[in-house]
Each structure stands twice: as C-alpha cells, then as structure tokens.
Design a protein around this motif. Structure first.
Motif, PDB file in Angstrom:
ATOM      1  N   HIS A 127       0.835  -1.200   0.000  1.00 19.46           N
ATOM      2  CA  HIS A 127       0.000   0.000   0.000  1.00 19.46           C
ATOM      3  C   HIS A 127       0.875   1.257   0.000  1.00 19.46           C
ATOM      4  N   VAL A 128       1.938   1.215   0.777  1.00 15.74           N
ATOM      5  CA  VAL A 128       2.863   2.354   0.823  1.00 15.74           C
ATOM      6  C   VAL A 128       3.506   2.568  -0.546  1.00 15.74           C
ATOM      7  N   ARG A 129       3.894   1.495  -1.198  1.00 10.03           N
ATOM      8  CA  ARG A 129       4.535   1.594  -2.511  1.00 10.03           C
ATOM      9  C   ARG A 129       3.586   2.227  -3.541  1.00 10.03           C
ATOM     10  N   VAL A 130       2.334   1.808  -3.527  1.00  7.95           N
ATOM     11  CA  VAL A 130       1.352   2.378  -4.454  1.00  7.95           C
ATOM     12  C   VAL A 130       1.108   3.851  -4.130  1.00  7.95           C
ATOM     13  N   PHE A 131       1.026   4.169  -2.860  1.00 12.13           N
ATOM     14  CA  PHE A 131       0.868   5.563  -2.445  1.00 12.13           C
ATOM     15  C   PHE A 131       2.015   6.423  -2.981  1.00 12.13           C
ATOM     16  N   GLU A 132       3.236   5.956  -2.823  1.00 13.18           N
ATOM     17  CA  GLU A 132       4.397   6.718  -3.286  1.00 13.18           C
ATOM     18  C   GLU A 132       4.342   6.939  -4.799  1.00 13.18           C
ATOM     19  N   ALA A 133       3.958   5.910  -5.529  1.00 15.37           N
ATOM     20  CA  ALA A 133       3.863   6.039  -6.985  1.00 15.37           C
ATOM     21  C   ALA A 133       2.787   7.048  -7.371  1.00 15.37           C
ATOM     22  N   CYS A 134       1.653   7.006  -6.689  1.00 13.46           N
ATOM     23  CA  CYS A 134       0.569   7.944  -6.995  1.00 13.46           C
ATOM     24  C   CYS A 134       0.975   9.380  -6.675  1.00 13.46           C
ATOM     25  N   CYS A 135       1.708   9.568  -5.586  1.00 14.02           N
ATOM     26  CA  CYS A 135       2.177  10.917  -5.247  1.00 14.02           C
ATOM     27  C   CYS A 135       3.122  11.459  -6.312  1.00 14.02           C
ATOM     28  N   GLU A 136       3.864  10.577  -6.951  1.00 12.90           N
ATOM     29  CA  GLU A 136       4.753  11.003  -8.031  1.00 12.90           C
ATOM     30  C   GLU A 136       3.955  11.448  -9.256  1.00 12.90           C
ATOM     31  N   ILE A 137       2.830  10.792  -9.493  1.00 17.53           N
ATOM     32  CA  ILE A 137       2.004  11.090 -10.663  1.00 17.53           C
ATOM     33  C   ILE A 137       1.134  12.324 -10.456  1.00 17.53           C
ATOM     34  N   LEU A 138       0.624  12.497  -9.256  1.00 19.82           N
ATOM     35  CA  LEU A 138      -0.410  13.497  -8.990  1.00 19.82           C
ATOM     36  C   LEU A 138      -0.082  14.891  -9.541  1.00 19.82           C
ATOM     37  N   PRO A 139       1.107  15.439  -9.307  1.00 15.32           N
ATOM     38  CA  PRO A 139       1.369  16.793  -9.829  1.00 15.32           C
ATOM     39  C   PRO A 139       1.304  16.881 -11.352  1.00 15.32           C
ATOM     40  N   ARG A 140       1.614  15.780 -12.031  1.00 13.56           N
ATOM     41  CA  ARG A 140       1.589  15.786 -13.498  1.00 13.56           C
ATOM     42  C   ARG A 140       0.169  15.616 -14.041  1.00 13.56           C
ATOM     43  N   LEU A 141      -0.721  15.077 -13.223  1.00 15.41           N
ATOM     44  CA  LEU A 141      -2.113  14.870 -13.640  1.00 15.41           C
ATOM     45  C   LEU A 141      -3.056  15.658 -12.736  1.00 15.41           C
ATOM     46  N   SER A 142      -2.632  16.833 -12.337  1.00 17.07           N
ATOM     47  CA  SER A 142      -3.417  17.623 -11.384  1.00 17.07           C
ATOM     48  C   SER A 142      -4.674  18.223 -12.010  1.00 17.07           C
ATOM     49  N   HIS A 143      -4.823  18.090 -13.346  1.00 14.38           N
ATOM     50  CA  HIS A 143      -6.062  18.545 -13.981  1.00 14.38           C
ATOM     51  C   HIS A 143      -7.218  17.593 -13.687  1.00 14.38           C
ATOM     52  N   LEU A 144      -6.900  16.390 -13.207  1.00 14.17           N
ATOM     53  CA  LEU A 144      -7.929  15.443 -12.796  1.00 14.17           C
ATOM     54  C   LEU A 144      -8.278  15.683 -11.329  1.00 14.17           C
ATOM     55  N   THR A 145      -9.425  15.181 -10.914  1.00 17.60           N
ATOM     56  CA  THR A 145      -9.826  15.294  -9.512  1.00 17.60           C
ATOM     57  C   THR A 145      -9.293  14.082  -8.756  1.00 17.60           C
ATOM     58  N   TRP A 146      -8.530  14.332  -7.697  1.00 13.04           N
ATOM     59  CA  TRP A 146      -7.879  13.263  -6.939  1.00 13.04           C
ATOM     60  C   TRP A 146      -8.473  13.143  -5.538  1.00 13.04           C
ATOM     61  N   PHE A 147      -8.653  11.903  -5.124  1.00 14.39           N
ATOM     62  CA  PHE A 147      -9.032  11.597  -3.752  1.00 14.39           C
ATOM     63  C   PHE A 147      -8.128  10.483  -3.238  1.00 14.39           C
ATOM     64  N   ALA A 148      -7.925  10.470  -1.941  1.00 18.70           N
ATOM     65  CA  ALA A 148      -7.305   9.320  -1.281  1.00 18.70           C
ATOM     66  C   ALA A 148      -8.366   8.649  -0.425  1.00 18.70           C
ATOM     67  N   TYR A 149      -8.362   7.327  -0.438  1.00 20.76           N
ATOM     68  CA  TYR A 149      -9.273   6.601   0.444  1.00 20.76           C
ATOM     69  C   TYR A 149      -8.487   5.993   1.598  1.00 20.76           C
ATOM     70  N   GLU A 150      -9.134   5.899   2.734  1.00 19.12           N
ATOM     71  CA  GLU A 150      -8.504   5.269   3.891  1.00 19.12           C
ATOM     72  C   GLU A 150      -8.538   3.754   3.704  1.00 19.12           C
ATOM     73  N   ASP A 151      -7.384   3.133   3.765  1.00 20.76           N
ATOM     74  CA  ASP A 151      -7.250   1.705   3.521  1.00 20.76           C
ATOM     75  C   ASP A 151      -7.960   0.921   4.620  1.00 20.76           C
ATOM     76  N   ALA A 152      -9.035   0.248   4.250  1.00 20.00           N
ATOM     77  CA  ALA A 152      -9.799  -0.520   5.235  1.00 20.00           C
ATOM     78  C   ALA A 152      -8.897  -1.529   5.937  1.00 20.00           C
ATOM     79  N   ILE A 153      -9.180  -1.782   7.182  1.00 23.14           N
ATOM     80  CA  ILE A 153      -8.443  -2.671   8.082  1.00 23.14           C
ATOM     81  C   ILE A 153      -7.124  -2.027   8.509  1.00 23.14           C
ATOM     82  N   HIS A 154      -6.301  -1.621   7.549  1.00 22.81           N
ATOM     83  CA  HIS A 154      -5.002  -1.033   7.885  1.00 22.81           C
ATOM     84  C   HIS A 154      -5.152   0.316   8.590  1.00 22.81           C
ATOM     85  N   ARG A 155      -6.243   1.029   8.330  1.00 15.56           N
ATOM     86  CA  ARG A 155      -6.447   2.329   8.976  1.00 15.56           C
ATOM     87  C   ARG A 155      -6.699   2.188  10.474  1.00 15.56           C
TER      88      ARG A 155
END
Length: 234
Positions: A127-155
């Motif tokens: 989950h951490v690895r995917v989060f890091e990858a998404c954070c790298e992408i987000l500034p380049r695709l900031s024209h899209l609407t972004w949300f983060a969801y709370e990871d069930a169980i792990h939260r």
C-alpha cells in the motif's frame, strides 16, 4: 452516466482493497475502473504464509483463485477490472516506485476517468509503494480530480492516518475531508447490501484475516480530496 458525473478510476494495491475500502462508492458508480496493481503470480512457484492462511498450496493457485474472486466481486458492483503485471511484496519481486509510477500514469492516461482514487498507503508495504507512486504522478495529472481513500483494516492501526496526513502536508499535497460524489442514485441500504455481497466474494482473504478481524470493511468509508499546494517546512 452524464458527462458531469465522476468517472472513477480506483487504484487498488491488491485484488480486494478497492472493494474493502470503496465498495459502497463503487456501488453508486457503475462502470468505474478498478486497477489492481499487484495482480501477477511469481515467475517461480512458491509458497507463502499468507497464501497458506488463505487456503492455497501455491502462489499460482492463489493468484488464479483471487482473480476469480475479484471478477465476481466487481461484477456485483458493475465495475471494470484492470490488472497490472506486478507482484506483491510477499513474492519478493516488488517493482521500483519509478517503474510503478510510469505504468500507472500510462494506464490512467489511456482511461476516460476524470476522478482518481488512490490509497492513503497505510501500514502495509504494498500500500505504501502504491501511495508513493501515486504521489509522483499526482502533480503531473493535477487537472484530474484526486481523492485518497482510507485503507480498510489497515487504517485501524493507531496513528497511521494522522501520520499520513502530516506526510502529505510535507509533500505539499493538501488533504481535505470530502466524498467523491455528493449525490447517489442508489440509496444507502442498497449500496451497503451490494458492498457486503462484493466483500463476501473474497472468501480466501476473509479466511486469512479471520472472522473477528475484518469488521472495519463494513464501517463508514472515508475519503480525502487531494490538491497540490505548498510544500510544508520540515
């Protein structure tokens, strides 16, 4: 679905994460895309503790069965499965953040989505690895609407959500409590029922978690809208 409605693209580390964390939201948005990142079996046959808890005798058997479970769950929610050719941490062949980010960005770019949901990346290494990858992408695709969801169980691990929100602020990403959709054509009771049916499709994973350890998947889903702001001071 109208052109003004969210066209959802949910990034799911494992086969079950999108449904466990966002199943009620998916029920309200037919034809949402669910992109499972770690969907490939290991090159060499192997046996892991988690797969054994899930009831499997080999990793390849596990991936085959879990793919089928995912198909059944997403069919309940009228969601579209997308699967990436990466292996999860238990198979000891994790991709680099850069490689994962590049593949995710290409997959998102090819979609018709206007609303992206990523995991907060809590507790679990994948989950951490995917989060890091998404954070790298987000500034380049900031024209899209972004949300983060709370990871069930792990939260449920004390302090992890608060620590992640502080981490986002340090990265210059503003997180605001929000829901990806303010109106629903399906009432709450029906969405809850559909989510429960979808969750129950993941028989192997519920077995591995144990009967008393996955109640959180049926708790309220929580989302944070993300936007690029100023990087916080350390």
């Amino acid at each position: 679905m109208s052109e003004t409605s969210p066209r959802l693209f949910i990034v799911s580390p494992h086969f079950d994460d999108a449904v466990f964390s966002c199943g009620a939201l998916l029920a309200a948005h037919p034809d949402a895309a669910v992109c499972t990142v770690f969907a490939a079996p290991p090159e060499q046959e192997m046996h892991t503790e988690w797969d054994e808890k899930s009831g499997f005798t080999s990793a390849r058997q596990a991936i085959h069965a879990r793919t089928r479970e995912d198909d059944l769950a997403l069919e309940v929610l009228d969601a579209i499965p997308l699967r990436m050719p990466f292996r999860d941490d238990q198979y000891m062949d994790s991709p680099s953040i850069a490689r994962l980010a590049a593949a995710l960005e290409e997959t998102i770019y090819r979609s018709t989505a206007n609303t992206l949901l990523m995991p907060l990346g809590l507790h679990h290494e994948d989950h951490v690895r995917v989060f890091e990858a998404c954070c790298e992408i987000l500034p380049r695709l900031s024209h899209l609407t972004w949300f983060a969801y709370e990871d069930a169980i792990h939260r449920c691990t004390p302090g992890v959500v608060q620590a992640r929100l502080a981490d986002l602020a340090q990265r210059g990403i503003v997180a605001t409590p929000a829901c990806p959709s303010a109106s629903h054509t399906i009432d709450l009771a029906r969405r809850t029922q559909l989510k429960r049916e979808a969750v129950n499709a993941y028989e192997s994973q519920l077995r591995a978690f144990g009967a008393d350890h996955y109640d959180d998947v049926f708790a309220a889903e929580r989302y944070w809208q993300l936007s690029v702001g100023r990087r916080g001071k350390k």
